[in-house]
Structures are given as C-alpha cells and as structure tokens.
Write an enzyme that holds these catalytic residues in place. Structure first.
Site, short mmCIF file in Angstrom:
data_model
loop_
_atom_site.label_atom_id
_atom_site.label_comp_id
_atom_site.label_asym_id
_atom_site.label_seq_id
_atom_site.Cartn_x
_atom_site.Cartn_y
_atom_site.Cartn_z
CG ASP A 12 -1.68 -1.31 1.37
OD1 ASP A 12 -1.61 -2.14 0.45
OD2 ASP A 12 -2.35 -1.51 2.40
CD GLU A 71 -0.08 -6.10 8.75
OE1 GLU A 71 -0.10 -5.50 9.85
OE2 GLU A 71 -0.75 -5.73 7.76
#
Ligand code: 9WN
Length: 461
Positions: free
Chosen positions: A174, A418
C-alpha cells in the site's frame, strides 16, 4: 520447527470463522482479529496454499468463500466483508458497491494481485483426495476464467500486456515508495473536506495498532479520495481506468498476472481444454515480454509506468517489486546477475532479516513503517519461488535455500506477525511489527515447511 508448525495451525484455527452466504456456510480465515476482520483476496489465496497440507476441505472452503464475493462482471474484490464486523476502516458503508456488483455479498470495489490461479494450481497439484480435487477444479475454473477475462478487458484495454491498477491497495504493497510520484501528484487541497473528515472520524488502524508502523495521514486522505471518486463513478471501470488520478502499470501486480496466466493455461490443459488454454498462454508470453521491456539499465531495475490520464511516465523508485519478475520467470541471465548482486548486498537487501521492502540504501528506508522498510513473508515467498525457477543457476539455488531457512527462523523466533524488523532490532514490547496472530505468516510457514523443509529433510535422511 515442529512447535512453530503446531502454533501456525492454531493461529489459522483461531482466525477462522464460519460465514453464512445465502444458503451456504463457509469457513473463512481472517488475516488478524486485531484489525483485519474480513476476508482479503491475496491473503486467502495464500492461506489456502498452506491449508491444503493440513485440511483439504478447509482449503477449498477458503477459496469458495472468496469466490462468493465475485461480481457478475468477473471482478474478485480485494475484501469480502463480514457484515457484523465494525473494527476495520473503510467498511462496506464507504465502498457501497451493492448495485455495481450484482451480488448480495458486501465487498470492496477494487482487486488485489491475482494470485488465485497460482493458488488453485498448487492446491490441485498437492491434494491427496483426487476426487475432491477434481470437483474443486471444476467449480473454480469458470470463476478463474471470468476473473482473468475481466482484468484483461478493463485493465489492459490497449492490449499492452501490462494491467493497470487504480489504487495502491490493489498492489497489496500500500504505501510503498513506488507510489510516491503518482500519489504526490494528487494535491491534498484538491481532496474534499468531507473525505478528510471521514478519515479523521473513522480511521481505526492507528487506534488499534502502532501509528509508526502504519501509513501516514496524507496516505489515507488519498486512499479514501480514490475510493470515494470510484463510488461516485458507480464502479464503472472503463471510466475509472481512463479518468482516475491514479493509474499505474505495476511490476509486482503484473509479475503475478504473468505467472497466473501460466497457471491457468496449465489447469486448462490438465482438464483437456487445450484450445481454451492457448489464450492464457499468449497472455502469459505477452506479459513476460512487456515486463522485460520495462528494464532500466541506468537504475538497474524493472520499472512501473504511470499511465494516469493517458500519460506514460516511468517510475524508477527502487523497491522489492523490482525482484518480482523472478517469480514470473521473466528475467534473462544478465538481469538475473544484477538482481542477485542486490539481493545479496548487505547494504541493500541482504539485511539481518532479509528481504526488506525497500533497500537500506534508499533514503526513504523506514525500518518500521509498513511497506517502506520492514520484511514481509509474502514477498520472501515470491522471491524464494522465483529463485527456484532458475534451476541451472547455482547461486539462485543457494540463496533460495538460505532464504527459506531465514524466513522460517524469523517466524519461529518472533512469532506470527504481519511484518518484521529487517535489522533484527527488538521492539520494546517484544512484538514484531504490524498486527499479531497473523494468518498470512502462519500459512506461509506451513507452505515452506511442507514444500521445502520436509522435502530437504527427507532427501538428507
Ligand atoms: C488494505 C490484509 C491486507 C493485505 C495487504 C496489506 C494490508 C490493507 C490495509 O492488509 O492492506 O488492503 O488496510 O492496510 O498491505 O497486502 O492484503 O492482510
């Protein structure tokens, strides 16, 4: 290794929920209950690649659940929402895709790297129950074909071989610096106040997670600006691709597209549909050549192209994406040696915990911030598989084996997070980075364990 393996399974179990879609119920796996409480497209494709080794039915359900969100026009969205969950922003009330999708399931309106065909081929290849695998393939093939046709039609109308993405979220990476050039061109004062207010009043990631690990406020203004625009344009992708203030041919997305067409070609041949397979073989070859043509000798990388409003501007920002053509097997000998030098350079990508999402020598390197420095298991996986394609090249095989071990060690030592600190710096509260109990990292661990660790151990003994 065995203890971590057992913990990986329990992370996936804890993150699995049962979703009711019409008359059907599906098990689906959420990326992390700390924040990502819906189903994500390329996460799920990866989850299933690990799940297939431990529970074939569960792996199939993961994919059926993802496909329950496929639009009538073939799009497989990047998020399939769980209607009762409110933790994640932006939720379905922001996307409002209901009338465009033609389905009753709530979803986002953009997609993610099209990993699904690769995942289905892997599942079909390793499944032990051949009858069920055949049924699964029959059920999914038409859906894969319509997804690929959709992407080709709307994202490559000019037939260049490279698909256009219209949101950084579509790349799955992103806030990567390779979006800076295009995102900074969207002046903040052109973004309506109500969009900025929405971000201020509703953003949850920085409340639930660590602000220094997440994208910045300006990023969120622009992310939400794009979503709101597309919603106003009623998710008309011809218009979106033509008129969006963000339209980019991304090398990571296209490397996966290239490889996914090869997977689809293989799947169709496997079921005797040789003639239909040819189209996807040609798309694969076309994308492979188009990727090669993006090479920039001066900066030594495969580049993105900014195609916003019909322009064609090269993006030369170096990030982990430049290695992704390895995954598609689209790298010739000379370029391979150049990339290998960077991957093994301790001042660039060969950090204590390799591979960072941008090189240490990039002035934008930010050790904790999301896709601007940290090491992610998913990009390691692509590089591992990519290096494995160059079977005649010894240095590739040595590096691949090394990164398999390092990725598994990273997860074993730090837990299922993550992303991870590339310099091996311990964070004060002893967490790795991003959100915890993360399914992606668990599924990748299972995949590496079965595909690489077990087979090597068996070869040695
Ligand atoms: C936006 C779920 C997803 C991953 C992406 C990752 C992150 C979402 C977010 O989480 O993106 O899609 O809100 O930050 O960047 O790759 O699929 O794990």
């Amino acid at each position: 290794m065995e203890q971590t393996y057992a913990r990986a399974i329990s992370v996936l179990k804890q993150n699995s929920i049962t979703a009711q879609v019409g008359n059907q119920t599906y098990r689906r796996t959420l990326p992390s209950k700390e924040f990502y409480v819906h189903q994500w497209n390329w996460d799920s494709a990866t989850h299933a690649m690990g799940l297939i080794y431990i529970d074939e039915d569960w792996a199939y359900e993961e994919i059926y659940s993802l496909l329950s969100g496929q639009w009538h026009n073939g799009l497989i969205p990047h998020i399939i929402f769980n209607p009762d969950e409110r933790k994640y922003f932006p939720g379905p009330d922001v996307w409002r895709t209901d009338s465009a999708s033609g389905i009753s399931v709530q979803t986002s309106g953009i997609t993610q790297p099209p990993l699904l065909a690769i995942s289905v081929l892997h599942m079909y290849s390793v499944a032990k129950d051949r009858k069920k695998a055949g049924v699964f393939l029959n059920n999914t093939l038409p859906r894969l074909i319509s997804y690929h046709n959709h992407l080709k039609h709307f994202r490559d109308a000019e037939n260049s071989g490279l698909l256009t993405i219209v949101h950084p979220w579509e790349s799955g990476t992103d806030n990567s610096p390779r979006w800076d050039q295009s995102m900074n061109a969207i002046a903040l004062d052109t973004i309506p106040d109500d969009v900025k207010n929405l971000v201020h009043t509703s953003r949850t990631d920085t409340m639930l997670g660590d602000t220094s690990h997440r994208p910045k406020l300006e990023d969120y203004y622009r992310y939400l600006h794009l979503v709101t625009l597309y919603r106003q344009w009623e998710w008309d992708f011809t218009k979106i691709v033509k008129s969006s203030p963000f339209a980019v041919k991304d090398i990571l997305f296209n490397a996966i597209w290239c490889q996914a067409n090869q997977a689809l070609d293989t799947l169709l041949v496997l079921v005797g549909r040789e003639e239909e397979a040819q189209k996807f073989r040609l798309w694969h070859q076309q994308t492979e050549e188009a990727i090669q043509s993006t090479w920039d000798e001066e900066h030594e990388l495969f580049r993105n192209i900014d195609v916003t409003n019909g322009k064609k501007e090269w993006i030369t920002e170096p990030t982990i994406a430049k290695f992704m053509p390895l995954y598609a097997g689209a790298v010739g000998e000379h370029h391979l040696n150049v990339l290998l030098k960077k991957l093994t350079n301790t001042h660039q990508y060969y950090t204590p915990i390799p591979f960072p999402s941008i090189g240490l020598d990039n002035p934008k390197f930010d050790d904790k911030r999301y896709w601007r420095g940290p090491t992610w298991p998913i990009t390691n996986l692509f590089i591992i598989e990519g290096l494995g394609r160059y079977t005649q090249h010894e240095a590739c095989q040595i590096l691949r084996d090394d990164i398999v071990v390092k990725t598994m060690e990273m997860i074993k030592e730090h837990g299922f997070y993550e992303y991870y600190h590339p310099l091996h710096v311990k964070i004060s509260n002893d967490r790795a980075l991003g959100f915890g109990s993360f399914s992606w990292s668990a599924a990748i661990y299972l995949y590496l364990y079965h595909k690489y660790y077990l087979s090597k151990r068996d070869r040695v003994s």
